[in-house]
Write a protein that holds these residues in place. Structure first.
Motif, mmCIF file in Angstrom:
data_model
loop_
_atom_site.group_PDB
_atom_site.id
_atom_site.type_symbol
_atom_site.label_atom_id
_atom_site.label_comp_id
_atom_site.label_asym_id
_atom_site.label_seq_id
_atom_site.Cartn_x
_atom_site.Cartn_y
_atom_site.Cartn_z
ATOM 1 N N GLU A 99 6.570 56.422 66.262
ATOM 2 C CA GLU A 99 7.603 56.457 66.355
ATOM 3 C C GLU A 99 7.878 58.282 66.200
ATOM 4 N N ARG B 108 6.630 60.163 68.809
ATOM 5 C CA ARG B 108 7.440 60.179 70.070
ATOM 6 C C ARG B 108 8.688 61.075 69.888
ATOM 7 N N LEU B 109 9.221 61.029 68.556
ATOM 8 C CA LEU B 109 10.404 62.235 68.346
ATOM 9 C C LEU B 109 9.921 63.548 68.549
ATOM 10 N N LEU C 127 9.659 64.334 72.265
ATOM 11 C CA LEU C 127 10.940 64.731 72.726
ATOM 12 C C LEU C 127 11.807 65.917 72.183
ATOM 13 N N THR C 128 11.690 66.139 71.107
ATOM 14 C CA THR C 128 12.439 67.177 70.344
ATOM 15 C C THR C 128 12.069 68.440 70.784
ATOM 16 N N ARG D 155 18.607 61.465 67.443
ATOM 17 C CA ARG D 155 19.063 61.413 68.791
ATOM 18 C C ARG D 155 17.999 60.694 69.699
ATOM 19 N N HIS D 156 16.881 60.902 69.582
ATOM 20 C CA HIS D 156 15.753 59.963 70.435
ATOM 21 C C HIS D 156 15.147 58.890 69.792
ATOM 22 N N SER E 84 14.336 55.273 68.904
ATOM 23 C CA SER E 84 13.883 53.968 69.358
ATOM 24 C C SER E 84 15.197 52.899 69.249
ATOM 25 N N GLN F 191 17.282 52.391 65.696
ATOM 26 C CA GLN F 191 18.591 52.821 65.698
ATOM 27 C C GLN F 191 19.539 51.643 65.025
#
Length: 484
Positions: free
Chosen positions: A387, A390-391, A394-395, A404-405, A407, A411
């Motif tokens: 996770e 992935r963040l 995407l950041t 914001r991003h 999963s 969330q």
């Protein structure tokens, strides 16, 4: 010295470095590891928390400068020292490419290198402390020109046992026990859910044992038939079965003097359990197709994500083998039972993956950490790392990791804490003061129950001192035996 520093020497001729290894180990108390190939050195940097590397310039088969250059990217915190040949023009190029802390020329001057190592570690520690202090003041400095979300906070570094990162009391207890266990030769059984870090714990135990200079070999026992597993562990002679076109040494003989890690030990068949039990009892290896037995001195570390005691009760696992394997037993708790580790792990993974991706991540938001702490992570630490990776991907560069991003399943995770535990509680009393005291009494009592009246843990969660909690226990006349 607060802890034992680890020095890695990378050189083809191990014998030439014996005196330096002994001086650093005996005089300075360093843990010294030696790798004679680039592959071995790379594996050690993945498995072990290395503080400083001394690399020989090498030859056509091994380029020490290139190895240190790669290390600069993959492990920027490791101090790099390069040893050059007696003569040559490579010094400026090698130092520039590898961005080394220092370089020296052969012949080796043991006292000189030992001093460089000492100074390099001191510089590294000063840089670490400077980085922590800078982080404490970063928010106030940046607020002049930029106003980040109000929910950002700084996280202090967690503790590490090699590559295991933790902050919780549960993991601290396990790691302290593991450090003690490493000094013995007893078999070790590590149990816990998938993704909790069992293999990392096994690697840490090996590299903190007297066997650290000998091989650590790994074997996953899941999904393998008996013949294949027998061949992998015990070896075979040519022609022992169809496809056996040459002799095979087997892990137990290849790791002689070292450690063999057997993952998913619960999946082996009853017949193979007999073979493994005999090896644990006698230390004898009999390759397939051979009439001769060979003795091998190997320490076994076994792991299982299924409780072996339950398998013993249902007769799926031999009781005598179970007790042989559990010379020392560890139960690694799932991440949901050590929520205190989530922040430390999240920060560690953010730093790790931002460096590998070439991203500059400014920090992690408190809202993000709160969301992570409410999620149960059925995939445990492995799921958390995926996770965070992935963040980071995407950041944007130079931004903070936020929700914001995140999963959707994380969330939308329901909130932990008092709001769920105390749903339906109605404070007693007519006045506001009476109702507040009723609520406080209830919260203190429920927290004590949750920690089985461990007052230190309860006080920590409630944000009280131990004395403050004791005063409230007396004030509200709470009793462990009669608490409702």
């Amino acid at each position: 010295m607060d802890r034992e520093y680890t020095i890695l020497i990378v050189a083809r001729d191990e014998g030439a470095w014996t005196e330096l290894s002994e001086v650093m180990a005996d005089r300075s108390g360093y843990r010294v590891l030696v790798a004679t190939t680039e592959t071995e050195a790379q594996q050690l940097t993945r498995d072990v928390h290395i503080d400083l590397v001394v690399a020989d310039e090498g030859n056509k088969d091994f380029d020490g400068c290139e190895f240190l250059s790669n290390l600069r990217v993959s492990h920027p915190d490791i101090v790099r020292v390069l040893v050059l040949a007696k003569s040559g023009n490579r010094q400026s190029k090698g130092v520039k490419e590898a961005s080394v802390y220092q370089y020296v020329r052969k012949p080796l001057d043991v006292e000189q290198i030992a001093l460089i190592v000492k100074r390099g570690l001191e510089s590294r520690e000063l840089a670490r402390r400077h980085r922590l202090i800078s982080r404490e003041f970063k928010m106030s400095d940046e607020s002049i020109a930029y106003h980040p979300p109000h929910d950002l906070r700084l996280i202090h570094e967690g503790q590490q046992f090699e590559k295991l990162v933790y902050a919780s009391e549960k993991m601290a207890t396990i790691c302290e026990m593991a450090k003690t266990s490493a000094k013995t030769d007893l078999p070790i059984l590590i149990q816990g859910e998938t993704g909790t870090g069992k293999e990392l714990l096994a690697r840490a135990i090996h590299y903190n044992s007297s066997r650290k200079s000998s091989p650590l070999l790994m074997q996953n026992c899941g999904g393998m038939n008996d013949d294949l597993l027998q061949s992998e562990l015990f070896g075979h002679k040519r022609g022992a079965f169809t496809g056996a076109i040459s002799d095979r040494l087997g892990l137990f003989r290849a790791a002689d003097g070292g450690t063999v890690f057997l993952d998913e030990i619960s999946e082996v068949s009853p017949s193979f359990q007999v073979s493994l039990l005999r090896f644990l009892q006698e230390g004898e290896v009999k390759p397939l197709g051979s009439d001769r037995t060979i003795h091998s001195n190997v320490r076994i570390i076994a792991a299982s994500n299924r409780p072996l005691s339950q398998l013993v009760a249902t007769r799926e696992f031999r009781r005598d083998l179970y007790y042989r394997l559990k010379g020392i037993e560890f139960e690694v708790p799932p991440l949901r039972d050590r929520v205190a580790d989530i922040s430390a792990l999240a920060e560690f993974f953010a730093a790790k993956h931002s460096e590998s991706m070439g991203r500059k991540i400014l920090g992690l938001s408190a809202n993000l950490l709160e969301k992570l702490s409410h999620y149960d992570f059925p995939g445990n630490v492995r799921e958390l790392e995926n996770e965070i990776r992935r963040l980071v991907a995407l950041t944007g560069d130079g931004e903070y990791l936020t929700t914001r991003h995140l999963s959707p399943n994380i969330q939308d995770a329901p909130r932990r804490g008092a709001s769920n535990r105390d749903r339906g509680f109605v404070p007693e009393g007519k006045t506001l003061k009476d109702q507040v005291e009723s609520l406080e009494r209830h919260l203190v009592e429920q927290t004590l129950k949750r920690y089985r009246w461990n007052q230190s843990k309860a006080a920590e969660e409630l944000g009280l001192s131990r004395v403050g909690l004791s005063n409230k226990i007396r004030r509200y006349r709470l009793d462990e035996e009669n608490a409702s």
